[in-house]
Design a protein around this motif. Structure first.
Motif, mmCIF file in Angstrom:
data_model
loop_
_atom_site.group_PDB
_atom_site.id
_atom_site.type_symbol
_atom_site.label_atom_id
_atom_site.label_comp_id
_atom_site.label_asym_id
_atom_site.label_seq_id
_atom_site.Cartn_x
_atom_site.Cartn_y
_atom_site.Cartn_z
ATOM 1 N N LYS A 145 0.804 -1.213 0.000
ATOM 2 C CA LYS A 145 0.000 0.000 0.000
ATOM 3 C C LYS A 145 0.843 1.273 0.000
ATOM 4 C CE LYS A 145 -3.669 2.290 2.661
ATOM 5 N NZ LYS A 145 -4.584 2.462 1.501
ATOM 6 N N SER A 146 2.027 1.217 0.611
ATOM 7 C CA SER A 146 2.860 2.414 0.749
ATOM 8 C C SER A 146 3.310 2.983 -0.588
ATOM 9 C CB SER A 146 4.088 2.106 1.615
ATOM 10 O OG SER A 146 4.871 1.077 1.018
ATOM 11 N N PHE A 147 3.238 2.185 -1.667
ATOM 12 C CA PHE A 147 3.684 2.662 -2.977
ATOM 13 C C PHE A 147 2.560 3.268 -3.820
ATOM 14 C CE2 PHE A 147 6.903 -0.857 -2.347
ATOM 15 C CZ PHE A 147 7.954 0.011 -2.061
ATOM 16 N N GLU A 148 1.335 3.196 -3.329
ATOM 17 C CA GLU A 148 0.195 3.612 -4.140
ATOM 18 C C GLU A 148 0.221 5.095 -4.492
ATOM 19 O OE1 GLU A 148 -3.297 2.338 -2.101
ATOM 20 O OE2 GLU A 148 -2.993 0.205 -2.568
ATOM 21 N N ASP A 149 0.838 5.919 -3.652
ATOM 22 C CA ASP A 149 0.852 7.368 -3.893
ATOM 23 C C ASP A 149 2.148 7.856 -4.533
ATOM 24 O OD1 ASP A 149 -1.700 7.628 -2.762
ATOM 25 O OD2 ASP A 149 -0.864 7.778 -0.734
ATOM 26 N N CYS A 150 3.009 6.925 -4.955
ATOM 27 C CA CYS A 150 4.281 7.316 -5.579
ATOM 28 C C CYS A 150 4.054 7.595 -7.063
ATOM 29 C CB CYS A 150 5.318 6.212 -5.397
ATOM 30 S SG CYS A 150 5.773 5.901 -3.676
ATOM 31 N N ASP A 151 4.399 8.794 -7.507
ATOM 32 C CA ASP A 151 4.138 9.195 -8.888
ATOM 33 C C ASP A 151 4.922 8.381 -9.908
ATOM 34 O OD1 ASP A 151 2.403 11.149 -7.985
ATOM 35 O OD2 ASP A 151 3.939 12.723 -7.951
#
Length: 368
Positions: free
Chosen positions: A47-53
């Motif tokens: 989940k921690s990567f979901e907001d990485c552009d």
């Protein structure tokens, strides 16, 4: 630079943790990463990567493997005009599928790096092993570099596949100390409770290979000699019913806790009286390195090649309840605080940065 990483699902076992370290390493360098999961494990461990552009996550949430396969091929087809600087995999199935797609021209790459996650030819038999052999035969020919975790694993692979045509090398499992430092300080309220103040901990999927039945039986044999010490097992899996029956059989329901899935294991490792790897077989247990980063009292079975080269840890014979019981007593009662510097120096050599450098050096030598 653009990277493609493909995993069977979005769970977080040892092979997945390795690929997650690569994602973290390259994402900090603003590399564009296409991250594919062939199915959803429904535990949302990434989940921690979901907001990485710069990270493009592709995941089908269908429970149908057919629908998931169709979506994967459709998404891959949409990327056919791109050339990936690196393809990374760490599962035979994913490596085989990607290799076939590369050979068909559906994926373009400069470097295809695969990692063996376990000793396939020691661990599996029958139809499953035959299926894996097909992936090796038809998919692995597109691999530019195959990484084995230990020399034993490399030798087993060469013995089983004597006609290997691609470069195979040994690079020890990495560990991301910087990432761990962010997690180890997290407060776990229950660890402050009396029931969790004096315990042995182990962590991993509840599957036969992890040897938790052996650990529970070994703990039952010595529980009266280490009064007050409990056993916590972090993880979930198909062996839970069997392990619960075993705990009931030995009347140790008050002393043993099957904690279930825990996303941050590091506070548990840090506060434990001792950390234990009880596996029957591993490629190389990443969790051992994680335990060493937090605790000086660490015990591991001879479940993989290279275990005897790890400094400072106590080692038990694999699949041996009597020896594991003896070593459990020793690791609980010993003062091993002097291991801290030994462990730190050992882990420093296994940094993710060093791993990537070794990987690139091997690829460069291929081109010369």
């Amino acid at each position: 630079m653009r990277i493609l990483i493909v995993l069977p699902d979005n769970s977080l076992g040892g092979a997945e943790q390795f690929l997650k370290m690569l994602v973290q390493h390259y994402s900090k360098k603003n590399v564009e990463i296409d991250l594919f999961f062939l199915k959803d494990s429904f535990n949302n461990s990434w989940k921690s990567f979901e907001d990485c552009d710069n990270i493009n996550i592709k995941l089908s949430k269908s429970k149908s493997s057919i629908i998931n396969s169709i979506k994967f091929i459709k998404d891959i087809y949409g990327l056919r005009k791109n050339t990936f600087d690196y393809i990374f995999t760490s599962h035979v199935k994913a490596t085989g599928i990607l290799g076939i797609l590369v050979s068909l021209g559906l994926i373009k790459k400069i470097h295809f790096v695969a990692r063996e996650s376990t000793s396939i030819f020691n661990r599996f038999k029958g139809a499953k092993l035959r299926t894996y052999k097909l992936f090796y035969k038809f998919g692995y020919k597109e691999v530019d570099l195959l990484i084995c975790q230990t020399l034993d694993m490399k030798n087993q692979l060469i013995d089983a596949l004597p006609h290997l045509k691609f470069k195979t090398t040994v690079i020890n499992n990495p560990i991301d100390i910087n990432e761990i430092s962010l997690k180890e300080s997290e407060t776990i309220p229950e660890l402050e409770e009396e029931n969790y103040s004096n315990y042995i901990v182990s962590a991993g999927r509840l599957i036969p290979e992890k040897g938790y039945d052996l650990l529970i039986e070994s703990f039952a044999k010595i529980k009266d000699e280490i009064k007050g010490v409990k056993l916590i097992i972090l993880g979930e899996g198909v062996e839970r019913p069997k392990l619960e029956m075993l705990i009931k059989k030995y009347c140790i329901e008050e002393e043993v806790t099957l904690k279930g899935l825990v996303l941050n294991v590091f506070p548990y490792f840090k506060q434990a009286k001792a950390c234990v790897v009880s596996s029957r077989i591993e490629g190389f247990p990443n969790v051992l390195l994680q335990m060493m980063s937090q605790n000086t009292n660490v015990l591991c079975t001879k479940c993989a090649g290279g275990i005897e080269d790890v400094p400072g840890i106590l080692i038990s014979e694999k699949d041996n309840v009597n020896d594991l019981s003896k070593k459990l007593m020793e690791v609980v009662e010993s003062d091993l605080s002097g291991n801290r510097n030994i462990y730190d120096n050992f882990l420093k050599e296994r940094s993710i940065d060093n791993f990537v450098q070794k990987l690139d050096n091997n690829l460069s030598s291929n081109e010369n």
